[in-house]
Design a protein around this motif. Sequence first.
Motif, short mmCIF file in Angstrom:
data_model
loop_
_atom_site.label_atom_id
_atom_site.label_comp_id
_atom_site.label_asym_id
_atom_site.label_seq_id
_atom_site.Cartn_x
_atom_site.Cartn_y
_atom_site.Cartn_z
N ARG A 138 0.79 -1.21 0.04
CA ARG A 138 -0.07 -0.04 -0.01
C ARG A 138 0.98 1.22 -0.12
NH1 ARG A 138 -4.60 0.91 4.62
NH2 ARG A 138 -2.63 0.46 6.03
N GLU A 145 -0.64 8.15 8.40
CA GLU A 145 0.47 9.17 8.33
C GLU A 145 0.13 10.49 8.14
OE1 GLU A 145 3.99 6.24 6.57
OE2 GLU A 145 2.55 7.13 5.18
N GLN A 201 -7.43 4.34 2.14
CA GLN A 201 -7.72 3.31 3.30
C GLN A 201 -9.30 2.85 3.44
OE1 GLN A 201 -6.51 4.56 7.67
NE2 GLN A 201 -8.35 3.79 8.37
N ASN A 236 -3.48 5.10 -2.42
CA ASN A 236 -3.28 5.27 -0.86
C ASN A 236 -4.69 5.33 -0.20
OD1 ASN A 236 -3.29 7.67 -1.93
ND2 ASN A 236 -2.00 8.73 -0.35
N SER A 283 2.34 5.14 0.03
CA SER A 283 2.19 6.32 1.09
C SER A 283 2.10 7.39 0.35
CB SER A 283 3.57 6.25 2.02
OG SER A 283 4.59 5.98 1.46
N PRO A 284 1.61 8.40 1.10
CA PRO A 284 1.43 8.56 2.26
C PRO A 284 0.00 7.78 2.99
CG PRO A 284 0.80 10.64 1.67
CD PRO A 284 1.45 9.89 0.55
N SER A 285 0.14 6.98 3.98
CA SER A 285 -1.17 6.21 4.40
C SER A 285 -1.98 7.26 5.01
CB SER A 285 -0.80 5.32 4.98
OG SER A 285 -0.33 5.56 6.41
#
Length: 466
Positions: free
Chosen positions: A15, A22, A252, A250, A17-19
């Motif tokens: 996966r 983060e 979720q 990225n 970034s930035p997640s």
Amino acid sequence: MLNSDEIDAVDVPGRPSPSIRELLERDSRPVDPVLVEDRNDCLADGPQGLDTRQYFSREFQQLENEQLWSRVWQIACREEQIPNVGDYVLYEAAGKSLIITRAAPEEIRAYYNACLHRGRALCEKDGRGINFRCKFHGWVYSLQGKLIAVPSEWDFPNVKQGEYRLPQAKVGRWGGFVFINMDPDSISLQEYIKDIPEHFARWHYEDRHLVGHVGQVVRANWKVAAEAFLENYHVMATHPQVLPFVGDANSQYTVRNDRPHYSRLIFALGVASPHIAAHTTAEQVRTGLLTSQTRQGEYDIAWPLAEGKTVRDSAAEGKRAGLRALNLDGVEAYSDSELLDGWVYSLFPNFTLWGGAANICYRFRPWGDDPEMSLLEIMLLPRLPKGAPRPPAAKMTLLGPEQTLLDSPELGEGGAFFNQDLYNMAWVQKGMRSLRVPMTYARYQESPIRHFHKTLNRYIAGGRPA
Ligand code: FES
Ligand SMILES: [Fe+2]
């Protein structure tokens, strides 16, 4: 601000970034812990390849009518659509019609729309009345559903007025939404939506107001339309214009086995897509974001990119200032993420609502009895300042299958964005009839689709997921 030690993160190999985590850690405000969960129970779980006949067979449509639409909680309307006693709207599902009415100031009921005499539909369209009078032979029912007048009463020795009552579906209310359920043995609405009210406590759907409502007839099964909003994997190919300022790959995805009736997608704004981030400057991110938001007619002000600040910092400040001017409670406490990002909750089976400062919801329903047609509705539900006058709720603009969302005055230039999704839907429907192998899903980015079908399969098999 977020203390990442407090909450586990799911390990998704690869996966980019930035997640979201983060970004939340860098947020200028504390992030409500209830919102932070990063969990996915469907990485290797759920149906892997579906039989595409689910999307066009009449047998499966029949199963959905009997096992799904007749047994799930579904949003029928907003409370502001029936503000006064005697107001009613019609809601159609599974070939049945319901009259959703305000029977008393604090009481909303859902009657099956059929006269107890010989079954004529009592109401033909939304309206307001002091009772319901059948147009066929004139039987009259009170707002409480009691039969109160029968012409030639002498000819119905078996009909006892007062004992005859219109049958009702169950009604549940949350956040200004009126839900119905036709299954007398269903779980409660509370059990169904679980912690959604807790998640949405800061976003005040109860204070919102339906200011725009568009219905688009789609040449595709209702699930094709719903699935188009369950994942961001399609953004790169379908909406390439947003890549400079939308985090897509990225995103979720939160799906849980113990939350069979919703999944959540969070995606970032004010960062470039991981697909093009290496070639995108901060100024390009800023320009893209600002232009898009202005187009959507949101309440942003033209914020500058301040020295030493990220685009997200500056954008969030701009948005905060815009909201502050509206004098809404709780806005100062909103995290940057709640102000900027997409917090998209998909409520099983057919409703999508955005959290945070966003103001948009979608509903997906079968249209008529053709399994290859559906109705996609977009509702605009902004928060209104306390004490602000409440105009009548918007009436739906219905766009037929020959029209597109570009024909919707409510959506303005945002219509072009949704139209990209709409354009795919008819072609997905067409292609599914020719597909000769099972579909393939991404392990993570399409996990909400597997989660959706897992719940759907349980209903179709006669279960009651809880
Ligand atoms: S069907 Fe309604 S009064 Fe006869
Ligand atoms: Fe899309």
